[in-house]
Design a protein around this motif. Structure first.
Motif, PDB file in Angstrom:
ATOM      1  N   SER A 130       0.824  -1.211   0.000  1.00 53.97           N
ATOM      2  CA  SER A 130       0.000   0.000   0.000  1.00 53.97           C
ATOM      3  C   SER A 130       0.856   1.257   0.000  1.00 53.97           C
ATOM      4  CB  SER A 130      -0.933  -0.009   1.209  1.00 53.97           C
ATOM      5  OG  SER A 130      -0.188  -0.154   2.408  1.00 53.97           O
ATOM      6  N   LEU A 134       0.820   4.301  -2.810  1.00 52.83           N
ATOM      7  CA  LEU A 134       0.753   5.736  -2.507  1.00 52.83           C
ATOM      8  C   LEU A 134       1.952   6.479  -3.069  1.00 52.83           C
ATOM      9  CD1 LEU A 134      -0.522   6.089   1.177  1.00 52.83           C
ATOM     10  CD2 LEU A 134      -1.547   7.048  -0.881  1.00 52.83           C
ATOM     11  N   TRP A 135       3.113   5.879  -2.991  1.00 48.29           N
ATOM     12  CA  TRP A 135       4.324   6.508  -3.511  1.00 48.29           C
ATOM     13  C   TRP A 135       4.271   6.636  -5.033  1.00 48.29           C
ATOM     14  CZ3 TRP A 135       7.825   3.584  -6.536  1.00 48.29           C
ATOM     15  CH2 TRP A 135       9.011   4.229  -6.876  1.00 48.29           C
ATOM     16  N   GLY A 138       0.956   9.063  -5.842  1.00 53.23           N
ATOM     17  CA  GLY A 138       0.811  10.318  -5.125  1.00 53.23           C
ATOM     18  C   GLY A 138       1.533  11.469  -5.808  1.00 53.23           C
ATOM     19  N   THR A 142       3.903  13.906  -1.372  1.00 52.94           N
ATOM     20  CA  THR A 142       3.658  12.579  -0.810  1.00 52.94           C
ATOM     21  C   THR A 142       4.815  11.640  -1.116  1.00 52.94           C
ATOM     22  OG1 THR A 142       1.269  12.900  -1.087  1.00 52.94           O
ATOM     23  CG2 THR A 142       2.056  10.635  -0.788  1.00 52.94           C
ATOM     24  N   ARG A 143       5.293  11.705  -2.339  1.00 55.48           N
ATOM     25  CA  ARG A 143       6.421  10.854  -2.711  1.00 55.48           C
ATOM     26  C   ARG A 143       7.662  11.202  -1.898  1.00 55.48           C
ATOM     27  NH1 ARG A 143      10.519  11.567  -6.362  1.00 55.48           N
ATOM     28  NH2 ARG A 143       9.566  13.504  -7.135  1.00 55.48           N
ATOM     29  N   LEU A 249      -2.161   9.371   8.382  1.00 55.72           N
ATOM     30  CA  LEU A 249      -2.725   8.100   7.944  1.00 55.72           C
ATOM     31  C   LEU A 249      -2.779   7.120   9.105  1.00 55.72           C
ATOM     32  CD1 LEU A 249      -0.735   7.734   4.585  1.00 55.72           C
ATOM     33  CD2 LEU A 249      -2.928   8.873   4.954  1.00 55.72           C
ATOM     34  N   VAL A 269      -6.297   2.257   1.055  1.00 55.44           N
ATOM     35  CA  VAL A 269      -5.772   1.722  -0.198  1.00 55.44           C
ATOM     36  C   VAL A 269      -6.482   0.389  -0.450  1.00 55.44           C
ATOM     37  CG1 VAL A 269      -3.724   0.947  -1.435  1.00 55.44           C
ATOM     38  CG2 VAL A 269      -3.558   2.841   0.182  1.00 55.44           C
ATOM     39  N   LEU A 352      -6.926   9.428  -3.925  1.00 63.59           N
ATOM     40  CA  LEU A 352      -6.416   8.330  -3.097  1.00 63.59           C
ATOM     41  C   LEU A 352      -5.902   8.841  -1.755  1.00 63.59           C
ATOM     42  CD1 LEU A 352      -5.647   5.371  -2.741  1.00 63.59           C
ATOM     43  CD2 LEU A 352      -3.501   5.850  -3.945  1.00 63.59           C
ATOM     44  N   LEU A 353      -5.073   9.869  -1.756  1.00 62.92           N
ATOM     45  CA  LEU A 353      -4.510  10.365  -0.504  1.00 62.92           C
ATOM     46  C   LEU A 353      -5.593  10.939   0.401  1.00 62.92           C
ATOM     47  CD1 LEU A 353      -2.069  10.983   1.250  1.00 62.92           C
ATOM     48  CD2 LEU A 353      -1.817  13.144   0.009  1.00 62.92           C
ATOM     49  N   CYS A 356      -7.487   8.135   2.034  1.00 65.53           N
ATOM     50  CA  CYS A 356      -6.686   7.505   3.087  1.00 65.53           C
ATOM     51  C   CYS A 356      -6.615   8.393   4.329  1.00 65.53           C
ATOM     52  CB  CYS A 356      -5.280   7.216   2.564  1.00 65.53           C
ATOM     53  SG  CYS A 356      -5.199   5.960   1.266  1.00 65.53           S
TER      54      CYS A 356
END
Length: 631
Positions: A130, A134-135, A138, A142-143, A249, A269, A352-353, A356
């Protein structure tokens, strides 16, 4: 997560220079490593570790191809060419000049003894699926947060290995000393061989460390192998905690393989996104089914836990694809985003972020940033004992870190809490098996063997789904049952009123209910909270009651009502039918003997029958005896 591999062949450094150092791809022949990395837009490898100062290197310095050959191919100084040239200019003999650049015992000398020297260990760190999703999908902030947490977690794990684990050995292992530092070369990769997102870093640890007197010796690689799981749990705990705290998160358990330990994934996720990135599992599924069928035909039984692990390894080897041509990271990100949008839609990918974070906010409101260390010690001791029976401190420490990850759900914790829980579990609920022998060197504290005196949960059978046959409960499932039962007993013993006559406090049933194993822990009754400088201590009566209730919970109701099938699934097996038939025959034989024998006489009025004066002792149950007291 952490995996490890040995580097033994002298030409293995070529595999890392041509493949691993080139983004896990295949570098073109005749092209230098530096030029190939610049052309492909890939990051170069860098040095790290406390042992760099002795070699004249600094952390963050780029790893060159010649340094790889010298350090990981010949176990020589990374600047051996310059040192050897200066010695030759000073009049030294060629053999003397070369030996001056060797770190420890020369590889050629080891090979002349028909031995295979271990040149290095490849530690590969990777986050949960997950976090990789996200990485990959995102935005840049975020990365950056995930990559920074990944690097810090690796540094934390390697620093723990240097502080607590790494040792050098000589005199065939009879002499040992603490290693002052490790020499590590690391490369960051972005994808797997299918091009799917997989953030991971290879850390190549050289099998040499320097003593204070300046001499170089081999590391105790067996000791490093023994602590791989503890180092991996520290990495996962550190990285997950930092990402969750930075981005707001939380984590939830996800069962990857039925019966095995769940993976703590980022809440929000979806499983579809994880399956989209985890392409290897889909490729291995049909091969694993074929290998399992061949195993059943050959051995006439289903594989056990160890057998399933071995079959999974063979399935992974058979489905492993050839190395690819690596692509720049920006091109990979564009391809990942386009693939995810085509499959799941723009709304799911772009939101997505936020999704989450919304789910994480709900979980974080219900999960307090505190840990009940008394219950944590019970949980850790019960699980480790049920899984292993005999264990060392490293096993308890790894389980303590898993407990923090599962309990706090991504919340921050006090540094050193994992060591505190491990020490509490060993001191309160375990006993030492290793007996120091007179005249011999005392073993190190982390090499001592321990066990516990908990009851041993019985095995049961769990119904299969989608046409699969029923399977036997795994060691982890039995360990989880034992832990839940004992924790409930401890809670009940804390809150139960004290008995007037000094008997153990009255407690309710400690059997785990259906929801305890699967629902969100935050929704359950909150744990008792520790005071900062005072631990909850059980009285002897409370401890006895807790152990007794734990023994009665070998088969909780959740496995009888929920995940297991009708008792006929596990009771009416050929082995159990033969056992029941033997019991029935023996019982009928005893009944016939009693029916055919003389009837007991009534005692006379003037005196008691001498037979009635005999004391009939009820056999004592031996459930409370541990593995070390059965004889």
């Amino acid at each position: 997560m952490l995996s490890v591999a040995k580097v033994q062949r002298r030409n293995a450094w070529r595999y890392y220079v041509r493949g691993v150092a080139f983004g896990d791809g295949r570098r073109p022949v005749g092209q230098s490593l530096k030029g190939a990395l610049e052309k492909a837009g890939l990051p170069a490898g860098v040095w790290m570790g406390r042992g760099l100062a002795a070699l004249g290197l600094t952390a963050g310095q780029t790893v060159t191809e010649r340094q790889m050959e010298l350090v990981f191919g010949e176990l020589r100084h990374p600047d051996a060419d310059r040192i050897e040239r200066e010695l030759l200019d000073g009049g030294a003999a060629p053999e003397t000049a070369r030996l001056a650049t060797v770190l420890g015992q020369p590889v050629e000398e080891i090979e002349r003894r028909k031995a295979h020297p271990v040149l290095a260990l490849d530690f590969t760190f990777r986050p949960q699926a997950s976090l990789s999703v996200l990485w990959a999908l995102g935005d840049d902030p975020t990365r950056y947060v995930i990559e920074r947490a990944h690097e810090r977690a690796i540094a934390t794990a390697l620093r723990w290995l240097e502080d607590e684990v790494a040792e050098i050995r000589w005199s065939s292992g009879r002499q040992r000393a603490k290693a002052p530092g490790l020499v590590v070369a690391k490369w960051r990769h972005f994808d797997n061989r299918d091009g799917a997102p997989l953030l991971h870093t290879h850390c190549l640890i050289a099998n040499r460390a320097q003593r204070p007197d300046g001499s170089w010796y081999a590391l105790d690689t067996v000791r490093l192998y023994q602590h791989v799981v503890a180092a991996g749990t520290l990495y996962s705990l550190t990285m997950t905690t930092e990402v969750c705290e930075e981005l707001g998160l939380a984590t939830v358990p996800r069962e990857v393989t039925p019966g095995l330990r769940p993976v703590m994934e980022i809440a929000g996720v979806d499983q579809e996104l994880i399956d989209w990135s985890a392409t290897r599992r889909e490729q291995m599924a049909p091969v694993l089914e074929r290998l399992t069928d061949e195993y059943v035909h050959k051995h006439k039984r289903l594989p056990g836990e160890r057998g399933r692990h071995g079959l999974g390894w063979w399935a992974a080897q058979e489905t492993r694809r050839a190395k690819k041509t690596p692509k720049p990271f920006e091109q990979l990100r564009a391809w990942w985003r386009a693939s995810a949008i085509l499959r799941f839609g723009t709304a799911m990918v772009d939101g997505l972020l936020e999704r989450c974070q919304a789910i994480g906010e709900v979980i974080r409101e219900r999960v307090g940033p505190v840990v009940d260390t008394a219950l944590a010690a019970v949980d850790v001791a019960a699980i480790v004992y049920t899984v292993r029976r005999c264990f060392a401190r490293r096993h308890v420490l790894a389980e303590a870190r898993r407990h923090l990850l599962e309990t706090l759900r991504g919340r921050a914790f006090t540094r050193g809490l994992d060591d505190y829980i491990a020490d509490a579990a060993l001191s309160r609920h375990c006993r030492q098996l290793t007996v120091p022998q007179k005249g011999r060197r005392a073993p190190a504290p982390d090499q001592l063997s321990h066990t516990a005196d908990f009851g041993w949960p019985d095995r049961w059978w769990i119904a299969g789904t989608d046409g699969t046959p029923p399977r036997e409960s795994s060691r982890y499932e039995r360990a989880r049952v034992a832990s839940l039962a004992l924790q409930n007993a401890v809670r009940n013993a804390r809150t139960a009123p004290a008995a007037r006559d000094g008997a153990p406090p009255a407690t309710t049933s400690a059997t785990a209910r259906t929801g305890d194993h699967h629902h969100d822990q935050a929704a359950a009754a909150p744990h008792a909270v520790d005071h900062p400088d005072q631990d909850a201590t059980l009285t002897p009566a409370q401890r006895a009651a807790a152990v007794h209730l734990h023994q009665q919970a070998a088969m909780p109701e959740e496995y009888l009502e929920g995940r297991t099938t009708d008792p006929a699934t596990w009771l009416y097996t050929p082995k159990n039918l033969a056992r029941l038939a033997a019991f029935t025959e023996a019982a009928e034989a005893r009944s016939r003997i009693v029916a055919d024998g003389p009837q007991p006489q009534q005692p006379t009025a003037d005196g008691a029958d001498p037979a009635s004066q005999q004391q009939h002792h009820t056999p004592r149950s031996d459930q409370g005896r541990g593995a070390g007291r059965e004889r």
